[in-house]
Design a protein around this motif. Structure first.
Motif, short mmCIF file in Angstrom:
data_model
loop_
_atom_site.label_atom_id
_atom_site.label_comp_id
_atom_site.label_asym_id
_atom_site.label_seq_id
_atom_site.Cartn_x
_atom_site.Cartn_y
_atom_site.Cartn_z
N PHE A 66 -87.64 -21.96 -68.58
CA PHE A 66 -87.39 -21.61 -69.97
C PHE A 66 -87.09 -22.86 -70.79
N GLU A 67 -87.19 -22.71 -72.12
CA GLU A 67 -86.85 -23.78 -73.05
C GLU A 67 -85.68 -23.34 -73.91
N PHE A 68 -84.76 -24.27 -74.11
CA PHE A 68 -83.53 -23.97 -74.85
C PHE A 68 -83.78 -24.01 -76.36
N TYR A 69 -83.24 -23.00 -77.08
CA TYR A 69 -83.28 -23.00 -78.55
C TYR A 69 -81.89 -23.17 -79.15
N SER A 70 -80.96 -22.31 -78.75
CA SER A 70 -79.62 -22.37 -79.31
C SER A 70 -78.66 -21.59 -78.41
N LYS A 71 -77.37 -21.66 -78.76
CA LYS A 71 -76.38 -20.89 -78.01
C LYS A 71 -75.25 -20.48 -78.94
N ARG A 72 -74.56 -19.39 -78.59
CA ARG A 72 -73.44 -18.88 -79.36
C ARG A 72 -72.23 -18.73 -78.46
N TYR A 73 -71.16 -19.40 -78.83
CA TYR A 73 -69.92 -19.28 -78.07
C TYR A 73 -69.08 -18.12 -78.62
N PHE A 74 -68.30 -17.52 -77.75
CA PHE A 74 -67.35 -16.49 -78.15
C PHE A 74 -65.94 -16.97 -77.82
N PRO A 75 -64.96 -16.62 -78.63
CA PRO A 75 -63.59 -17.10 -78.40
C PRO A 75 -63.09 -16.70 -77.01
N THR A 76 -62.30 -17.59 -76.42
CA THR A 76 -61.71 -17.32 -75.11
C THR A 76 -60.68 -16.19 -75.20
N ARG A 77 -60.77 -15.26 -74.26
CA ARG A 77 -59.78 -14.19 -74.17
C ARG A 77 -58.92 -14.43 -72.92
N GLU A 78 -57.66 -14.09 -73.00
CA GLU A 78 -56.76 -14.34 -71.88
C GLU A 78 -55.85 -13.14 -71.64
N ASP A 79 -55.43 -12.99 -70.40
CA ASP A 79 -54.34 -12.07 -70.08
C ASP A 79 -53.30 -12.86 -69.30
N SER A 80 -52.44 -12.22 -68.61
CA SER A 80 -51.36 -12.92 -67.93
C SER A 80 -51.85 -13.81 -66.79
N THR A 81 -53.05 -13.53 -66.28
CA THR A 81 -53.53 -14.25 -65.10
C THR A 81 -54.84 -14.98 -65.32
N TYR A 82 -55.77 -14.36 -66.06
CA TYR A 82 -57.13 -14.88 -66.16
C TYR A 82 -57.51 -15.23 -67.61
N SER A 83 -58.53 -16.08 -67.69
CA SER A 83 -59.21 -16.37 -68.95
C SER A 83 -60.64 -15.86 -68.85
N TYR A 84 -61.21 -15.47 -70.00
CA TYR A 84 -62.58 -14.94 -70.03
C TYR A 84 -63.35 -15.70 -71.11
N ASP A 85 -64.47 -16.32 -70.71
CA ASP A 85 -65.34 -17.04 -71.64
C ASP A 85 -66.75 -16.50 -71.50
N SER A 86 -67.49 -16.56 -72.62
CA SER A 86 -68.88 -16.11 -72.58
C SER A 86 -69.71 -16.85 -73.62
N VAL A 87 -70.99 -17.02 -73.28
CA VAL A 87 -71.95 -17.70 -74.15
C VAL A 87 -73.26 -16.93 -74.09
N ILE A 88 -73.93 -16.82 -75.22
CA ILE A 88 -75.27 -16.21 -75.24
C ILE A 88 -76.27 -17.31 -75.61
N TYR A 89 -77.25 -17.53 -74.76
CA TYR A 89 -78.28 -18.54 -74.95
C TYR A 89 -79.54 -17.90 -75.50
N SER A 90 -80.19 -18.58 -76.46
CA SER A 90 -81.50 -18.17 -76.94
C SER A 90 -82.54 -19.06 -76.26
N LEU A 91 -83.40 -18.43 -75.46
CA LEU A 91 -84.39 -19.17 -74.67
C LEU A 91 -85.78 -18.61 -74.92
N SER A 92 -86.78 -19.40 -74.60
CA SER A 92 -88.17 -18.92 -74.65
C SER A 92 -88.93 -19.54 -73.48
N SER A 93 -90.08 -18.97 -73.19
CA SER A 93 -90.90 -19.48 -72.10
C SER A 93 -92.36 -19.48 -72.49
N PHE A 94 -93.07 -20.50 -72.00
CA PHE A 94 -94.51 -20.60 -72.21
C PHE A 94 -95.26 -20.55 -70.88
N GLU A 95 -94.54 -20.16 -69.84
CA GLU A 95 -95.17 -19.97 -68.54
C GLU A 95 -95.83 -18.59 -68.50
#
Length: 296
Positions: A66-95
């Motif tokens: 795939f080829e990279f176009y862009s990405k979107r970050y989301f704010p980190t969420r936390e609880d008493s023990t863990y952190s949660y992070d997520s990103v959505i990538y915009s990709l395309s392919s010419f294969e």
């Protein structure tokens, strides 16, 4: 490999293996299928202990196939023990593979080192727009010459000329005085430079030869320049008329000394100094003229 390096890598491996059950990355496509060149979104998220640090792939990462176009970050969420992070990538392919796979890592940091943590591999289907390609293509041949008359767009020409004229008028009224002043200053500078070169050369000759004809020739060079600079007929003025035009005593003494050497046949070994004083006087008049034009 040194003993210290081996121990450091062993510690990192032990640390991440012991924490593996607490780190759960997840990566998947948000759609089941895509077209060639069409952007598709891939979600990458991770749950990890709060005291850990993670890095997601950026634009420099190799996303093949795939080829990279862009990405979107989301704010980190936390609880008493863990952190949660997520990103959505915009990709395309010419294969052209019907099924294409992707498995993006998340990098866990420890000091200056990092270890990739991989989610499960996900796939996406390629939608084929052309399902059947014929063995050969049949083209319709037409080699007959057809003359196309040339047409000139006179309305556009008229509009262009009109816009140009309007811009010229606006520019003239907006910047006309400034442009004229710059042109006048440029001409004054070039005329003075030309005079200065000629006059300096003449003074050099006067230092070597006190010939009266040469003295008069150098004086005429000065009068011609002053005639342009002061807008007065210096070449027609006598020394008395020049002095009566309102110049200071310095010019009076200099011109009389030069006249005495020319017309009185008085051999003055220091006559060149009178011309040098005359040159200094001319420079001051030039600077005054520049100031008048600049402020005018």
């Amino acid at each position: 490999m040194g003993k210290k390096s081996f121990l450091s890598i062993s510690f990192l491996l032990f640390y991440f293996i012991s924490s593996a059950q607490e780190i759960t990355p997840r990566g998947y496509f948000l759609a089941d299928s895509m077209k060639i060149g069409e952007e598709s979104e891939y979600s990458l998220s991770i749950q990890y202990p709060k005291n850990s640090e993670v890095i997601f792939p950026d634009s420099s990462y190799n996303y093949a196939p795939f080829e990279f176009y862009s990405k979107r970050y989301f704010p980190t969420r936390e609880d008493s023990t863990y952190s949660y992070d997520s990103v959505i990538y915009s990709l395309s392919s010419f294969e052209i593979d019907k099924v294409q796979y992707l498995q993006l890592p998340v990098f866990m940091l420890h000091g200056k080192d990092s270890i990739p943590v991989l989610p499960a591999k996900d796939s996406i289907f390629l939608v084929e727009m052309v399902t059947q390609v014929p063995d050969s293509l049949v083209f319709k041949e037409n080699t007959a010459f057809h003359k196309v008359p040339l047409a000139f767009n006179y309305p556009y020409l008229g509009i262009g000329i009109g816009i140009f004229v309007v811009l010229m008028i606006i520019g003239y009224f907006s910047f006309g005085k400034t442009i004229k002043r710059k042109i006048r200053l440029y001409r004054l500078r070039k005329e003075y430079e030309k005079f200065s070169r000629s006059f300096e050369k003449g003074i050099g000759r006067v230092k070597k030869d006190h010939n009266t004809g040469l003295l008069e020739e150098v004086l005429i060079v000065w009068k011609k320049y002053m005639e342009k600079l002061e807008d007065k007929p210096f070449t027609k003025y006598t020394t008395r008329e020049i002095l009566n035009s309102g110049y200071d005593q310095t010019l009076k003494d200099v011109l009389r000394n030069i006249d005495r050497s020319i017309y009185g046949q008085f051999d003055d070994e220091q006559i060149h100094k009178n011309f040098e004083t005359l040159e200094d006087f001319t420079l001051e008049r030039y600077k005054l003229r520049i100031k008048e034009v600049t402020n005018g």
